[in-house]
Every structure is written in C-alpha cells, then in structure tokens.
Write an enzyme that holds these catalytic residues in place. Structure first.
Site, mmCIF file in Angstrom:
data_model
loop_
_atom_site.group_PDB
_atom_site.id
_atom_site.type_symbol
_atom_site.label_atom_id
_atom_site.label_comp_id
_atom_site.label_asym_id
_atom_site.label_seq_id
_atom_site.Cartn_x
_atom_site.Cartn_y
_atom_site.Cartn_z
ATOM 1 N N ASN A 404 103.235 79.201 80.326
ATOM 2 C CA ASN A 404 103.523 79.879 81.582
ATOM 3 C C ASN A 404 102.252 80.429 82.226
ATOM 4 O O ASN A 404 101.774 79.895 83.227
ATOM 5 C CB ASN A 404 104.535 81.011 81.316
ATOM 6 C CG ASN A 404 105.019 81.659 82.588
ATOM 7 O OD1 ASN A 404 104.408 81.519 83.644
ATOM 8 N ND2 ASN A 404 106.125 82.370 82.515
ATOM 9 N N ASP A 405 101.672 81.450 81.619
ATOM 10 C CA ASP A 405 100.515 82.099 82.239
ATOM 11 C C ASP A 405 99.339 81.146 82.419
ATOM 12 O O ASP A 405 98.564 81.284 83.364
ATOM 13 C CB ASP A 405 100.071 83.292 81.394
ATOM 14 C CG ASP A 405 101.128 84.388 81.375
ATOM 15 O OD1 ASP A 405 101.893 84.461 82.358
ATOM 16 O OD2 ASP A 405 101.185 85.146 80.406
#
Lengths: 479, 99
Positions: A404-405
């Site tokens: 995600n990040d």
C-alpha cells in the site's frame, strides 16, 4: 597450547570476514554462512582448552556448567530457529540479537564483580581503599563498563522489539514526557557508570545494570511498528560493538574483530534502511509514526472501481508485461506460493512477468525477497525499485498485492503527507493497476492512498490467498 | 596480548572492513546479511565461556552461566535462521540446469 588457541582465533576472525563478504552476493551467500558456522564451531572447541578455563580453581564444575549452558541455550535456539515461519523471521533475529547483547553484558558483570572482590581484597591488605579502575586498568574498565551499558540496552530493547513484532505487546504506550524520562534515566545510568569506575561498590553495580535495562525498554517502547526494522538493525550493530569491547576486556582478538566488523557493518545497514524509509535514525527514536496524525492529509477523492477475479485474469493473460508488487499483506495471507503458480501460468502464455520489490517491502529490507525465494521464485525475476521503475510505462498490468504505502503517489505529490519524499514504485504509470486488498482501509502508516482512486486502477477485494487462487482459475479457464 | 595502541589499530581496521563489506550489497540481501552479522557476533559465546571459566563465587558462576546460555542462543539461533534464509536463494538458470 596458548599459541594453538590464538592461531585458531586468528583463522576464525579471517573466515568470519570472508564469510560476511560472501554473504553479500546471492551466488556465494550460502557458502559464506556454512564457512562462518564451521569457524564458530572451531572457536567454541578451542576455547575449552583456554588457560582461563583449565587453570581455574573451579575447573571441573565450570566446564560442566559451560557444557550444560551450551546444550540448553543452543538446543532451544536450534529448535526455535528451525520452527519459525519465514514471515516471523524479523522478531527471531531480534530475539537472538538480544541474547548476544545480554551475554556481552553478563561478561561485563562477571568482570566487574571479580574486580570488586579484588578491590576489597587489596584494601584489606594495604588498608587503603581501591577502585575498579585501579584493579582493571583505566582502558579495560572504561571499555568494560561501556560494553555493559550497550549490551544491556541492546538486550532489553531487543526483547521489547521481539514482543512488539510478535504481537505480544500491542500499542506503543507513551509515558507522559517520555523523552525527558528517557534522558533522565540515561543520565542516571551514566552517573552510575562513572561512580563504578571510581569506586568498587556492589550496590552501585546492581543499580547500574537495572537502570540500563530500564533504559533499553523505555527507548524501544515508543517506536512505531514500521520503524522496528531500523531499531533491530541498530541493536544488532550495538551488540556487535558491545561484543568488541568485552573482547578487549578479555584480550580476545576474535571477539574484537568480529564485534567491531558487525558494529560498523550494522551501523551502515541501519543507515541504509532508514534512508530507504525516508527516515533518519534520530527521527525513529524521537517521533513515532502516527503520533503526528494532526497533520491533516487531504482525503483522496473519487470512487474505487471494483473488478472481478475473472476479468482481472483475462486482463493479465493477454498482457504483454505484468509487474507484481508484493507487500507484507501477501506474506501474511501466505499467498506467495499461489502467486508463483500464477506467474508460471502467465509465463506459459508468453507474458513477461517481473516482481518489483520496494526497499522496505515486508518488515525489513530484503524480507520480501526471502519470502518470495521461499515460494520458489528465482531471484533474477525479482527487481529492485531503481531497476524496474522506468519499466512501468511499458507494462500492461501492475498487480499490487498486500502492498500500500510503497505505491502511494502522494509520497511524490503531496508535501503535507507523512510519506512525502519516500521513494515509491511508480505502479500508477502502467496501463492498468489491479490492487488486491482485504478492505477499504488505509495502509500501515494510516495514510490514504490516491492510487486506489486513480482512473486506471481497479480493486480486487478479498484475502490475498483467495484472490490469487481465483486469478489462477481465471487464467486456467482461458486455455 | 592485545593492548593499547595495537587494539586501537584493530578497532579501526575492523571498522573499515565492516563498512566495506556492506557498502555494495544488493537490497535483496539486507535481511540475510543482518541475520548473518547477527550470527557473527555470536562469537560472544567464546567470551562467555571464558567469563564462566574464571568465575569463582556462586554469584559469578550464575551470571557466567547465563552469559554462556545467551551466547549459545545467539550463535546457534543466528546460524539456523541465516542458513534457512540463504538456502532458498537460487537463480532460475541453476534451477533449469538441475531439473
């Protein structure tokens, strides 16, 4: 006898350095650890012949005690090391590292206790009080005490790091004004260290070790989960340093060389990791991620577009190139074996498949590579961020699974984002992005991800394992 | 034995050696290498054995015993974990030639 032992230590130190060098290339890495292991066995065996052990008044009992301790400690570590799952590797490294730090501290404790005894013996004879620095000599006393502080902090800190990563210690609990408390404890520890140097008081030694233990705990408790790898790496370097210092106290060249090599290599590794995560080492200690949540990041606008596994499978099967971006979520779902199966299916359909690994994917740099290797993915299909980023433009599908990040474009565009400045994988540049995700929530850092709302992004909601299975079925049905 | 200035030289050279080893390492090996260096400082076991060897009072023996226990855990655990990790690294070329 003495010269045989010294010669053995010399060989051991040389093999350790060569072994570490070999471990820095994937081709020779395996050989490196085997050699280093053999060197460790040699070092342990010749130490049984050391004059300190053989000529002691309590030789018999001590040799038995040594053997028992090796059997228990080594046996426990052997079993736990064999059993631990690859996803849980980081906390096991933390645990073993803490044990090393504890051992270094305990060596210092024995030396200090002996020195205290000798000092009181000297004062009895000469009727003038003697200090530890006089008994041991200034250099030995200073390095011994320094090693004791570092080793103890590394011991208690690593245990906390282990407990946190293992999910035994849930949230970072901050004491009010934690940093001031830490500074106070640190000052008190240093004060005790100086007092020990100029005296020979048993109580001070006990207080000194207790304070250092507490300091290690206090330093580690506020550190956020995402920063844990940096902390573990730092403690690894610190343990090396402590071992080197205690090696000087014991006059053992193998310990000095191995310890200092690890100390400096570990420091550099810590720095590299922190840079890869866009954090500085001091940042890790003095600010936990998430505590600065007041910096309001604008919530991404738009709708997430959902896609079914079948359509996603078709998209991938007719792609010219697919880049897979795995994250820790994939490992937790144990989906890496399925992903490798999917990769092979796509390869059969002459789709070029690459794996793109962000430097901090997983829980440690390189952790993801280990997890993929476990599933059987050859390392030459795995690309580092710098090597693959330009390739996203020529990519039909970027499959983001459990990450995600590391693909969050606001790290490039949004100056108010906590992620701003962190290098990311440019998944957004590819024609299509398929994100496999369990829910709609934000990532590990708690930051909203605009990629999910981008026009070329489609969300495949579900558990990683199941999603991978569905994709395999979808691709299979096409043939 | 190793004293004073000689030790200082060892400290310095060992420091540069460690730096050199790490400075050109691909990211994929960071975790195994951290684990490997974790194993290497397991040499503390040797020091722990000597500490227990020179222990004379029961308290010193107890602490020395703990030192050896922890040191052995560091050395053995570090080895097992690193070996398991590195065992899995293989290239696709090699795999093809084997199978």
């Amino acid at each position: 006898m003495e010269s045989i032992i010294q010669a053995s230590y010399f060989i051991v130190a040389a093999i350790f350095i060569i072994g570490l060098k070999q471990m820095s290339s994937p081709v020779t890495a395996r050989r490196g650890i085997l050699w280093a292991g053999a060197a460790m066995v040699l070092a342990t065996l010749v130490t049984f012949l050391a004059p300190e052990i053989i000529d002691s008044e309590t030789t018999g009992t001590n040799i038995i005690l040594i053997s028992i301790a090796i059997a228990i400690g080594g046996g426990y570590a052997w079993r736990s090391g064999q059993r631990v799952a690859m996803t849980d590797m980081p906390q096991m490294i933390a645990m073993y590292n803490g044990m090393g730090g504890g051992a270094a501290a305990a060596i210092a404790a024995v030396e200090l206790l002996k020195a205290t005894r000798e000092a009181s013996h000297v004062s009895e004879i000469t009727s003038s009080s003697s200090t530890i620095s006089e008994v041991l000599g200034a250099d030995v006393a200073i390095l011994g005490i320094l090693g004791a502080i570092i080793g103890t902090i590394s011991f208690s800190g690593s245990i906390i790091a282990w407990a946190k990563l293992d999910g035994r210690l849930s949230r970072s609990k901050l004491l009010p004004a934690q940093h001031w408390v830490n500074a106070l404890v640190a000052l008190a520890t240093v004060g005790c260290a100086i007092a020990i140097y100029f005296s020979s008081d048993l109580t001070t030694i006990v207080i000194f070790f207790s304070l250092a233990l507490i300091l290690g705990i206090f330093i580690t408790i506020p550190v956020g989960g995402a920063d844990m790898p940096v902390i573990i790496s730092l403690f690894n370097a610190l343990t090396g340093l402590a071992v080197g210092f205690e090696g000087y106290v014991l006059g053992n060249a193998a310990m000095i060389i191995a310890g200092i090599v690890v100390g400096s290599a570990g420091s550099l590794l810590t720095h590299l990791m922190a840079v890869a995560m866009n954090r500085s080492v001091s940042n890790v200690f003095f600010a936990g991620v998430g505590t600065n949540s007041s910096s309001s990041t604008e919530t991404a606008q738009g709708e997430m577009k959902e896609i079914q596994a079948q359509d996603a499978g078709i998209l991938m099967a007719f792609a010219s190139q697919v880049i897979i971006i795995p994250g820790y979520g994939m490992a937790v779902a144990q989906a890496q074996h399925k992903i490798w199966e999917l990769t092979q299916l796509l390869n059969d359909k002459s789709v070029s498949v690459k794996f793109a690994i962000h430097p901090v994917a997983g829980r440690m740099p390189g952790h993801m590579n280990v997890l993929l290797a476990e599933a059987g993915v050859p390392y030459d299909m795995i690309y580092d961020m710098e090597d693959v980023n330009a390739d996203f433009k020529n990519t039909t599908v970027a499959l983001v699974i459990g990450a995600n990040d590391v693909v969050n474009p606001s790290a490039k565009t949004d100056t108010s984002s906590p992620l701003y400045g962190m290098p990311i994988l440019d998944a957004i540049d590819s024609d299509n992005v398929i994100v496999v995700k369990r829910g709609r929530g934000a990532g590990f850092s708690g930051v909203e991800n605009p990629l999910f709302f981008s026009d070329n992004t489609k969300m495949l909601f579900g558990d990683g394992q199941k999603a991978a299975n569905d994709l395999i079925q979808a691709v299979k049905e096409l043939s | 034995m190793i004293e004073g200035l000689a030790a200082l030289y060892i400290f310095m050279l060992a420091g540069f050696t460690g730096y050199e080893i790490i400075s050109r390492v691909p990211v994929i090996l960071h975790t195994p290498l951290m684990s490997g260096s974790n194993f290497v400082h397991g040499i503390v076991l040797v020091g722990a054995m000597i500490a227990l060897g020179i222990a004379e009072t029961p308290t010193e023996q107890a602490i020395g015993f703990i030192a050896v226990l922890l040191g052995a855990g560091n050395a053995v655990g570090g080895y097992v974990v690193t070996e398991r990790m590195l065992e899995m690294f293989k290239s696709s070329n090699k795999e093809k030639s084997e199978g």
